[in-house]
Design a protein around this motif. Structure first.
Motif, PDB file in Angstrom:
ATOM      1  N   ASP A  52       0.831  -1.212   0.000  1.00 25.91           N
ATOM      2  CA  ASP A  52       0.000   0.000   0.000  1.00 25.91           C
ATOM      3  C   ASP A  52       0.862   1.257   0.000  1.00 25.91           C
ATOM      4  O   ASP A  52       0.542   2.235  -0.689  1.00 25.91           O
ATOM      5  CB  ASP A  52      -0.935   0.012   1.214  1.00 25.91           C
ATOM      6  CG  ASP A  52      -2.144  -0.887   1.048  1.00 25.91           C
ATOM      7  OD1 ASP A  52      -2.505  -1.218  -0.105  1.00 25.91           O
ATOM      8  OD2 ASP A  52      -2.737  -1.253   2.076  1.00 25.91           O
ATOM      9  N   GLU A  53       1.941   1.235   0.749  1.00 26.11           N
ATOM     10  CA  GLU A  53       2.866   2.382   0.789  1.00 26.11           C
ATOM     11  C   GLU A  53       3.445   2.635  -0.608  1.00 26.11           C
ATOM     12  O   GLU A  53       3.483   3.771  -1.081  1.00 26.11           O
ATOM     13  CB  GLU A  53       3.979   2.081   1.796  1.00 26.11           C
ATOM     14  CG  GLU A  53       4.986   3.183   1.966  1.00 26.11           C
ATOM     15  CD  GLU A  53       6.065   2.785   2.965  1.00 26.11           C
ATOM     16  OE1 GLU A  53       7.259   2.995   2.648  1.00 26.11           O
ATOM     17  OE2 GLU A  53       5.723   2.253   4.041  1.00 26.11           O
ATOM     18  N   TYR A  54       3.879   1.584  -1.269  1.00 28.55           N
ATOM     19  CA  TYR A  54       4.425   1.691  -2.617  1.00 28.55           C
ATOM     20  C   TYR A  54       3.353   2.174  -3.595  1.00 28.55           C
ATOM     21  O   TYR A  54       3.592   3.052  -4.425  1.00 28.55           O
ATOM     22  CB  TYR A  54       4.964   0.323  -3.046  1.00 28.55           C
ATOM     23  CG  TYR A  54       5.502   0.280  -4.454  1.00 28.55           C
ATOM     24  CD1 TYR A  54       6.853   0.474  -4.698  1.00 28.55           C
ATOM     25  CD2 TYR A  54       4.668   0.034  -5.534  1.00 28.55           C
ATOM     26  CE1 TYR A  54       7.358   0.422  -5.999  1.00 28.55           C
ATOM     27  CE2 TYR A  54       5.166  -0.015  -6.834  1.00 28.55           C
ATOM     28  CZ  TYR A  54       6.508   0.187  -7.050  1.00 28.55           C
ATOM     29  OH  TYR A  54       7.003   0.141  -8.332  1.00 28.55           O
ATOM     30  N   LEU A  55       2.155   1.601  -3.483  1.00 28.06           N
ATOM     31  CA  LEU A  55       1.075   1.932  -4.417  1.00 28.06           C
ATOM     32  C   LEU A  55       0.524   3.341  -4.216  1.00 28.06           C
ATOM     33  O   LEU A  55      -0.115   3.882  -5.120  1.00 28.06           O
ATOM     34  CB  LEU A  55      -0.048   0.890  -4.310  1.00 28.06           C
ATOM     35  CG  LEU A  55       0.322  -0.488  -4.867  1.00 28.06           C
ATOM     36  CD1 LEU A  55      -0.712  -1.530  -4.454  1.00 28.06           C
ATOM     37  CD2 LEU A  55       0.494  -0.441  -6.380  1.00 28.06           C
ATOM     38  N   ALA A  56       0.791   3.934  -3.069  1.00 26.82           N
ATOM     39  CA  ALA A  56       0.367   5.319  -2.860  1.00 26.82           C
ATOM     40  C   ALA A  56       1.057   6.236  -3.878  1.00 26.82           C
ATOM     41  O   ALA A  56       0.462   7.206  -4.353  1.00 26.82           O
ATOM     42  CB  ALA A  56       0.683   5.767  -1.433  1.00 26.82           C
TER      43      ALA A  56
END
Length: 183
Positions: A52-56
């Motif tokens: 999720d952090e990366y996809l933000a």
């Protein structure tokens, strides 16, 4: 529809990062490897958080979205994983792997028609995708078992149905001594 027995998890093969690393570029390998390492070590929740952090920053990245779906599946968040793989299929219909994993999740819920449709898309996209072909064969066998069970209920005197149903059920039984270790 006759209630089908639970689909054993060892029957269909969920594609994991080991097979999906073909998508990886060297610049992004560390991000993908980190999420994969968390998944492999049983830390699915941490893998989801890292994804999720990366996809933000890169919300359309198909490989990280794929890994997130795998992590969601490993975490038992089936509905979320189904949503993730369905969205990947909509955004990247040329990728067969999300169709395969979506099918595995549907089959795990005894939704064999949905699993069949997803696997047929996977092999249409990539006719050389052996895992999807194997999974499709398993789904066809489960669909046959459902129909044979219906036939048996409707006509218990039909002696040709029981042996067929027994053979199909034997396909999905695994002797305890040969059982695969949990994934």
């Amino acid at each position: 529809m006759t209630a089908a027995p639970r689909f054993p998890s060892h029957c269909l093969r969920l594609l994991t990062l080991a097979a999906a690393m073909a998508w990886t570029t060297l610049a992004l390998a560390d991000d993908y490897a980190g999420v994969n390492a968390l998944i492999r070590s049983g830390q699915a929740a941490a893998a989801i958080a890292k994804a999720d952090e990366y996809l933000a920053a890169k919300p359309r990245d198909p490989q990280m979205r794929f890994l997130k779906g795998v992590a969601q599946s490993e975490a038992g968040r089936t509905a979320d994983a189904i949503a993730t793989f369905s969205a990947l299929n909509a955004d990247y219909p040329e990728l067969p792997e999300p169709y395969n994993n979506l099918a595995v999740l549907h089959a795990g819920q005894a939704q064999f028609e949905k699993a069949r449709a997803a696997l047929e898309m996977a092999v249409r996209v990539n006719p050389r995708y052996a895992v999807a072909h194997e999974n499709l064969g398993d789904v066809y066998a489960r669909l046959a078992a459902v129909e044979y069970a219906k036939a048996q209920q409707l006509d218990a005197a039909n002696t040709t149905v029981a042996p067929k149903l027994t053979l199909i059920r034997q396909l999905f039984e695994r002797p305890r001594a040969q059982a695969a270790p949990p994934r």
